[in-house]
Design an enzyme around this catalytic site. Structure first.
Site, PDB file in Angstrom:
ATOM      1  N   ALA A 142      38.523  -7.394  20.783  1.00 56.85           N
ATOM      2  CA  ALA A 142      37.401  -7.452  19.832  1.00 56.85           C
ATOM      3  C   ALA A 142      37.858  -6.847  18.513  1.00 56.85           C
ATOM      4  O   ALA A 142      38.918  -6.226  18.427  1.00 56.85           O
ATOM      5  CB  ALA A 142      36.203  -6.658  20.371  1.00 56.85           C
ATOM      6  N   TYR A 192      28.879  -4.949  13.363  1.00 57.48           N
ATOM      7  CA  TYR A 192      29.577  -4.810  14.646  1.00 57.48           C
ATOM      8  C   TYR A 192      28.598  -4.993  15.811  1.00 57.48           C
ATOM      9  O   TYR A 192      28.811  -5.814  16.702  1.00 57.48           O
ATOM     10  CB  TYR A 192      30.255  -3.433  14.712  1.00 57.48           C
ATOM     11  CG  TYR A 192      30.838  -3.102  16.075  1.00 57.48           C
ATOM     12  CD1 TYR A 192      31.943  -3.794  16.566  1.00 57.48           C
ATOM     13  CD2 TYR A 192      30.277  -2.089  16.868  1.00 57.48           C
ATOM     14  CE1 TYR A 192      32.473  -3.491  17.816  1.00 57.48           C
ATOM     15  CE2 TYR A 192      30.800  -1.784  18.110  1.00 57.48           C
ATOM     16  CZ  TYR A 192      31.900  -2.483  18.580  1.00 57.48           C
ATOM     17  OH  TYR A 192      32.414  -2.188  19.825  1.00 57.48           O
ATOM     18  N   LYS A 228      28.422  -8.113  18.491  1.00 59.94           N
ATOM     19  CA  LYS A 228      28.621  -7.834  19.922  1.00 59.94           C
ATOM     20  C   LYS A 228      27.408  -8.321  20.725  1.00 59.94           C
ATOM     21  O   LYS A 228      27.557  -8.809  21.848  1.00 59.94           O
ATOM     22  CB  LYS A 228      28.862  -6.337  20.157  1.00 59.94           C
ATOM     23  CG  LYS A 228      30.158  -5.778  19.588  1.00 59.94           C
ATOM     24  CD  LYS A 228      31.412  -6.349  20.238  1.00 59.94           C
ATOM     25  CE  LYS A 228      31.608  -5.904  21.663  1.00 59.94           C
ATOM     26  NZ  LYS A 228      32.867  -6.421  22.247  1.00 59.94           N
ATOM     27  N   LEU A 268      42.689   0.291  23.519  1.00 56.26           N
ATOM     28  CA  LEU A 268      42.413   1.521  24.288  1.00 56.26           C
ATOM     29  C   LEU A 268      41.995   1.209  25.723  1.00 56.26           C
ATOM     30  O   LEU A 268      42.561   1.744  26.676  1.00 56.26           O
ATOM     31  CB  LEU A 268      41.311   2.311  23.552  1.00 56.26           C
ATOM     32  CG  LEU A 268      40.800   3.588  24.203  1.00 56.26           C
ATOM     33  CD1 LEU A 268      41.923   4.583  24.447  1.00 56.26           C
ATOM     34  CD2 LEU A 268      39.724   4.235  23.329  1.00 56.26           C
TER      35      LEU A 268
HETATM   36  N1  NAP Z   1      36.272   2.237  21.839  1.00 60.93           N
HETATM   37  C1  NAP Z   1      35.035   2.439  22.281  1.00 60.93           C
HETATM   38  O1  NAP Z   1      34.600   3.572  22.522  1.00 60.93           O
HETATM   39  C2  NAP Z   1      34.118   1.273  22.554  1.00 60.93           C
HETATM   40  C3  NAP Z   1      32.768   1.572  22.687  1.00 60.93           C
HETATM   41  C4  NAP Z   1      31.914   0.565  23.080  1.00 60.93           C
HETATM   42  C5  NAP Z   1      32.398  -0.704  23.318  1.00 60.93           C
HETATM   43  N2  NAP Z   1      33.710  -0.995  23.129  1.00 60.93           N
HETATM   44  C6  NAP Z   1      34.150  -2.372  23.407  1.00 60.93           C
HETATM   45  O2  NAP Z   1      35.165  -2.313  24.391  1.00 60.93           O
HETATM   46  C7  NAP Z   1      36.157  -3.303  24.142  1.00 60.93           C
HETATM   47  C8  NAP Z   1      37.535  -2.657  24.024  1.00 60.93           C
HETATM   48  O3  NAP Z   1      37.523  -1.756  22.934  1.00 60.93           O
HETATM   49  P1  NAP Z   1      38.820  -0.912  22.544  1.00 60.93           P
HETATM   50  O4  NAP Z   1      38.355   0.270  21.770  1.00 60.93           O
HETATM   51  O5  NAP Z   1      39.669  -0.723  23.731  1.00 60.93           O
HETATM   52  O6  NAP Z   1      39.509  -1.926  21.529  1.00 60.93           O
HETATM   53  P2  NAP Z   1      40.755  -1.660  20.554  1.00 60.93           P
HETATM   54  O7  NAP Z   1      41.517  -0.482  21.010  1.00 60.93           O
HETATM   55  O8  NAP Z   1      40.248  -1.691  19.155  1.00 60.93           O
HETATM   56  O9  NAP Z   1      41.631  -2.965  20.802  1.00 60.93           O
HETATM   57  C9  NAP Z   1      41.181  -4.235  20.406  1.00 60.93           C
HETATM   58  C10 NAP Z   1      42.056  -5.259  21.075  1.00 60.93           C
HETATM   59  O10 NAP Z   1      41.661  -6.568  20.648  1.00 60.93           O
HETATM   60  C11 NAP Z   1      42.823  -7.295  20.311  1.00 60.93           C
HETATM   61  N3  NAP Z   1      42.490  -8.336  19.355  1.00 60.93           N
HETATM   62  C12 NAP Z   1      41.802  -8.212  18.199  1.00 60.93           C
HETATM   63  N4  NAP Z   1      41.739  -9.408  17.591  1.00 60.93           N
HETATM   64  C13 NAP Z   1      42.378 -10.294  18.376  1.00 60.93           C
HETATM   65  C14 NAP Z   1      42.654 -11.699  18.287  1.00 60.93           C
HETATM   66  N5  NAP Z   1      42.235 -12.447  17.237  1.00 60.93           N
HETATM   67  N6  NAP Z   1      43.351 -12.296  19.266  1.00 60.93           N
HETATM   68  C15 NAP Z   1      43.794 -11.557  20.321  1.00 60.93           C
HETATM   69  N7  NAP Z   1      43.577 -10.246  20.470  1.00 60.93           N
HETATM   70  C16 NAP Z   1      42.873  -9.623  19.492  1.00 60.93           C
HETATM   71  C17 NAP Z   1      43.760  -6.245  19.733  1.00 60.93           C
HETATM   72  O11 NAP Z   1      45.087  -6.742  19.704  1.00 60.93           O
HETATM   73  P3  NAP Z   1      46.231  -6.087  18.721  1.00 60.93           P
HETATM   74  O12 NAP Z   1      45.911  -4.635  18.612  1.00 60.93           O
HETATM   75  O13 NAP Z   1      47.506  -6.368  19.443  1.00 60.93           O
HETATM   76  O14 NAP Z   1      46.124  -6.783  17.418  1.00 60.93           O
HETATM   77  C18 NAP Z   1      43.545  -5.128  20.737  1.00 60.93           C
HETATM   78  O15 NAP Z   1      44.297  -5.351  21.901  1.00 60.93           O
HETATM   79  C19 NAP Z   1      35.693  -4.038  22.887  1.00 60.93           C
HETATM   80  O16 NAP Z   1      34.965  -5.167  23.269  1.00 60.93           O
HETATM   81  C20 NAP Z   1      34.763  -3.053  22.208  1.00 60.93           C
HETATM   82  O17 NAP Z   1      33.809  -3.719  21.426  1.00 60.93           O
HETATM   83  C21 NAP Z   1      34.568  -0.038  22.706  1.00 60.93           C
END
Ligand code: NAP
Length: 294
Positions: free
Chosen positions: A71, A135, A139, A12
């Site tokens: 992540a 989680y 983190k 995302l």
């Molecule tokens: N979503 C939220 O509201 C939120 C809130 C607070 C913090 N965060 C933090 O913000 C960051 C981004 O979150 P997001 O929601 O955008 O994440 P997301 O949509 O769940 O995407 C996770 C990404 O990590 C990649 N990934 C997972 N395992 C991997 C591995 N072993 N090697 C390489 N790539 C890997 C996935 O690749 P594939 O999909 O191609 O497998 C995907 O591109 C994260 O650190 C999360 O903890 C998110």
């Protein structure tokens, strides 16, 4: 010549950082694992970031800036598979921080409001983290390891909404899909957060990369809201029927991973540091609506 490396480019936030990055920097490389992506002007490649050697090999791109978005983000899955969560959330962060240190690149590490227990809300960076689930704990451990490995790091704690470029569905997208299908939306009135639109967050991340600041920062949206208000504002902004949004209680749901009740973050320090005022929820969602078909 400025080179940006973005991990998690199929996710995302990472998809927004990579695509917006292509408009701002000369060279952008992004990585994915299972969901293949292809963005104009971005070098997209499959890399398993748990593989230290594969990450080290990215040094050939000589990045000036690294934004680590990859992540394991499914909170319940982390609870079910704590060892995998550790390997992904802590191990990948360590590998990427080593790469950034090795290539002398400034790094942003994405962290979360879930490092807090949610008892108080409106958290500043002075508040002590105390995660209630795997989680959040992984983190938080990642924050420490990244700072041990590399000096030029900004830890950004946040929570966001926006459009997925691939198969995922964020909370806002889920609410929209239910409302558009004419279905009712149960939304928690006892769970608070401060979400920011991914495009706005990305602008701040770039500003931060270009500043001298190292350390921890909270980048929330302007207003603390509960998920019920969030869903209702989505309905209003997208001209959908807000009467389909019904109050429900997170305390009535038996999730595998416990959740904090109020994970809202204070924008205080961010507003002092960054040039643009943190946007309101309504403005962020209006922007999201304008961007729907891009
Ligand atoms: N979503 C939220 O509201 C939120 C809130 C607070 C913090 N965060 C933090 O913000 C960051 C981004 O979150 P997001 O929601 O955008 O994440 P997301 O949509 O769940 O995407 C996770 C990404 O990590 C990649 N990934 C997972 N395992 C991997 C591995 N072993 N090697 C390489 N790539 C890997 C996935 O690749 P594939 O999909 O191609 O497998 C995907 O591109 C994260 O650190 C999360 O903890 C998110």
């Amino acid at each position: 010549m400025t080179r940006l490396l973005v991990t998690g480019g199929s996710g995302l936030l990472g998809s927004t950082v990579a695509r917006q990055g292509a408009e701002r920097y000369n060279t952008v490389t992004t990585t994915y694992l299972t969901r293949s992506v292809d963005y104009a002007g971005v070098d997209c490649r499959r890399v398993d970031l748990t593989d230290e050697a594969a990450v080290a090999a990215l040094a050939k791109f000589a990045p000036d800036y690294v934004v680590h978005c990859a992540a394991m983000t499914d909170v319940d899955q982390c609870e079910r598979k704590p060892e995998t969560a550790e390997r992904y959330n802590v191990g990948m962060a360590e590998n990427v921080a080593k790469l950034a240190a090795e290539t002398d690149a400034r790094m942003i590490h994405l962290s979360t409001d879930a490092v807090f227990d949610g008892e108080e809300g409106n958290y500043t960076v002075e508040n002590e983290p105390d995660p209630v689930n795997v989680y959040g704990r992984t983190k938080l451990d990642a924050e420490s390891i990244v700072q041990q490995v590399h000096e030029e790091v900004v830890i950004v704690r946040t929570n966001f909404y926006g459009w997925n470029m691939t198969s995922g569905q964020s909370l806002a997208e889920w609410v929209l899909s239910k409302l558009r299908a004419g279905e009712t939306v149960p939304a928690f009135e006892d769970a608070y957060f401060t979400p920011i639109y991914t495009e706005d967050l990305t602008t701040y991340l770039f500003e931060l990369l270009e500043k001298e600041f190292n350390g921890t920062l909270h980048i929330p949206g302007r207003e603390r809201c509960n998920k019920l208000d969030f869903a209702r504002v989505i309905a209003d902004v997208f001209d959908l029927d807000s009467s389909l949004v019904n109050p429900s209680l997170i305390s009535d749901v038996d999730f595998e991973a416990p959740r904090g009740r109020d994970l809202s973050l204070s924008p205080e320090r961010t507003e002092q540091l960054l040039e643009t005022a943190v946007p309101t929820l309504k403005r962020g969602l209006e922007e999201m609506r304008r961007n729907e078909n891009e």
